[in-house]
Write an enzyme that holds these catalytic residues in place. Structure first.
Site, short mmCIF file in Angstrom:
data_model
loop_
_atom_site.label_atom_id
_atom_site.label_comp_id
_atom_site.label_asym_id
_atom_site.label_seq_id
_atom_site.Cartn_x
_atom_site.Cartn_y
_atom_site.Cartn_z
N CYS A 202 0.89 -1.23 0.01
CA CYS A 202 0.03 0.02 0.03
C CYS A 202 0.80 1.18 0.26
CB CYS A 202 -1.23 -0.01 1.23
SG CYS A 202 -2.08 -1.45 1.25
N HIS B 77 -3.17 7.43 2.04
CA HIS B 77 -3.61 6.02 1.75
C HIS B 77 -5.10 5.75 2.38
CE1 HIS B 77 -3.94 1.79 0.95
NE2 HIS B 77 -3.77 1.43 2.00
N ASN C 246 -10.25 -0.05 -0.02
CA ASN C 246 -8.57 -0.22 0.18
C ASN C 246 -8.09 -0.57 -1.35
OD1 ASN C 246 -5.91 -0.40 0.30
ND2 ASN C 246 -6.08 -1.27 2.60
O1 UT7 Z 1 -3.61 -1.01 3.62
C1 UT7 Z 1 -3.04 -1.21 4.74
C2 UT7 Z 1 -3.82 -2.47 5.47
N1 UT7 Z 1 -4.81 -2.30 6.28
C3 UT7 Z 1 -5.23 -1.49 7.08
O2 UT7 Z 1 -4.73 -0.48 7.32
C4 UT7 Z 1 -6.08 -2.17 8.00
C5 UT7 Z 1 -5.85 -1.72 9.54
N2 UT7 Z 1 -6.87 -2.43 10.44
C6 UT7 Z 1 -8.10 -1.97 10.47
O3 UT7 Z 1 -8.56 -1.32 9.66
C7 UT7 Z 1 -8.94 -2.68 11.69
O4 UT7 Z 1 -8.15 -3.42 12.49
C8 UT7 Z 1 -9.87 -3.72 11.01
C9 UT7 Z 1 -11.30 -2.88 10.35
C10 UT7 Z 1 -9.41 -4.72 9.98
C11 UT7 Z 1 -10.67 -4.39 12.08
O5 UT7 Z 1 -11.43 -3.53 13.10
P1 UT7 Z 1 -11.22 -3.88 14.41
O6 UT7 Z 1 -11.88 -2.60 15.18
O7 UT7 Z 1 -9.71 -3.93 14.94
O8 UT7 Z 1 -12.02 -5.05 14.91
P2 UT7 Z 1 -11.62 -6.39 15.56
O9 UT7 Z 1 -10.56 -7.17 14.71
O10 UT7 Z 1 -11.34 -6.11 16.81
O11 UT7 Z 1 -13.03 -7.28 15.50
C12 UT7 Z 1 -13.83 -6.71 16.32
C13 UT7 Z 1 -15.17 -7.68 16.13
C14 UT7 Z 1 -14.82 -9.24 16.19
O12 UT7 Z 1 -15.82 -10.01 17.13
P3 UT7 Z 1 -15.54 -10.13 18.59
O13 UT7 Z 1 -14.50 -11.30 18.68
O14 UT7 Z 1 -15.57 -9.04 19.19
O15 UT7 Z 1 -16.64 -11.17 19.02
C15 UT7 Z 1 -14.59 -9.59 14.87
O16 UT7 Z 1 -15.01 -11.02 14.69
O17 UT7 Z 1 -15.75 -7.57 14.93
C16 UT7 Z 1 -15.89 -9.03 14.35
N3 UT7 Z 1 -15.55 -8.73 12.73
C17 UT7 Z 1 -16.54 -8.58 11.94
N4 UT7 Z 1 -17.97 -8.56 12.24
C18 UT7 Z 1 -18.77 -8.18 11.15
C19 UT7 Z 1 -14.60 -8.66 12.23
N5 UT7 Z 1 -14.84 -8.54 10.88
C20 UT7 Z 1 -16.26 -8.28 10.71
C21 UT7 Z 1 -16.86 -8.20 9.62
N6 UT7 Z 1 -18.35 -7.92 9.89
N7 UT7 Z 1 -16.43 -7.94 8.53
#
Ligand code: UT7
Length: 325
Positions: free
Chosen positions: A119, A252, A282
């Protein structure tokens, strides 16, 4: 030799198939994967993304963006003497997508190569093109970011497949006596390879390992918010400028919360930040030139303004480019 390189044209392209969060959620539900528009919007700011048709490659998307950038610069393909493509989803293992694009453009003979910094790829590519122009090795470069990330997504993994989209953006960078690119600041730290990668590779006629994107989202998030403002400040310091001098931040487009955090650290209002991830998702190396071209064509970002471009991604890589448009 010219003291500067300057952007003289921008272009971009999104494949026609657009999926809103609701469209994607419905498709994923058919495969037993649960997500929602609400979760995606709240956690990322993404509302829609575009996916390329199965026979369309990064070079095809890059071709349309490149032609637009050439037209905006008033140039023909044969006027270009350097082509750099930033991509992590190349058409082939080799040759480079830049060589394939060169042929599709009908330009022959000039150097063409890919830059692989995920990225951050466009920030790296722009910096390399600027250096080659300022040292006299090139005068008119085409710098393209093009991706078909839909090809490397695991549609059973809801933590990653809702985040990415396909697209391309391009700029023409020309030798100039007027200031253009003022400073850049690039970094990488390979100890973080595992937090964002596609671990598969080709061996003995087979794909070994998993050829889909794996990400520790929280680790990527933390690193991104820790390094992006530092890179911006470092680029500013190289030319004695400060964050309040910046007219537009073009980051980005990965997550609105990362973008807001960086803007806050730079004490910039979100009114001065270009945000396209709501409509594009993204698009990795394509995201910054796509956002730049979208803002230029909307009449938001204008000639003479000071822009801070910044990227972060797999590697781990990050960097910033400060330029006057
Ligand atoms: O280009 C550079 C690369 N990428 C990035 O910059 C991404 C960087 N990271 C992020 O943007 C965030 O960490 C994410 C958007 C990927 C995730 O957000 P988060 O606030 O860190 O969520 P999380 O991983 O802590 O997940 C929270 C909850 C989990 O459920 P539990 O364990 O709390 O019950 C996940 O299983 O959300 C759940 N979850 C979803 N629910 C519905 C994860 N993905 C999804 C989804 N739909 N797509």
């Amino acid at each position: 030799m010219s003291p500067y390189s300057r952007i003289t044209g921008t272009g971009s392209y999104l494949p026609p198939r657009r999926l809103s969060n609701a469209d994607l959620a419905a498709e994923l539900a058919a495969g037993g994967v649960e997500t929602s528009d609400q979760w995606i919007v709240e956690r990322t700011g993404i509302r829609a993304r575009h996916f390329a048709a199965p026979d369309v490659c990064s070079s095809d998307l890059g071709l349309v963006a490149a032609r637009q950038a050439l037209q905006a610069a008033g140039l023909q393909a044969q006027d270009i003497d350097l082509i750099i493509v930033a991509t992590s989803t190349p058409d082939m293992v080799f040759p480079s997508t830049a060589c394939i694009l060169q042929n599709k453009l009908g330009a022959h003979g000039c150097p063409a190569f890919d830059v692989q910094a995920v990225c951050s790829g466009f920030i790296y590519a722009l910096t390399v093109a600027d250096a080659l122009i300022r040292t006299g090795s090139a005068r008119r470069a085409l710098v393209v970011g093009a991706e078909v990330f839909s090809r490397i997504l695991d549609f059973k993994d809801r933590t990653t497949c809702v985040l990415f989209g396909d697209g391309a953006g391009a700029v023409v960078l020309e030798a100039s006596d007027r200031p253009g690119i003022l400073a850049s600041d690039l970094h990488a730290d390979g100890k973080h390879v595992g937090i964002l990668c596609v671990p598969g590779h080709v061996s003995g006629g087979n794909v070994l390992g998993d050829p889909v994107l794996k990400m520790d989202g929280k680790a990527v998030f933390k690193l991104a918010v820790a390094v992006l403002d530092e890179a911006a400040h470092a680029a500013l310091a190289k030319v004695g400028k400060v964050a309040s001098d910046i007219d537009w931040l073009i980051p980005h487009q990965a997550n609105i919360r990362i973008i807001q955090s960086t803007a806050k650290k730079l004490k910039m209002s979100m009114d001065k930040v270009i945000v396209t991830l709501d409509q594009h998702g993204n698009t990795s190396a394509a995201s910054i030139p796509l956002a730049l071209d979208t803002a230029v064509r909307a009449g938001k970002v204008k000639a003479g303004e000071l822009l801070m471009l910044e990227g972060v991604g797999g590697g781990f890589t990050w960097g910033a480019v400060l330029l006057q448009l």
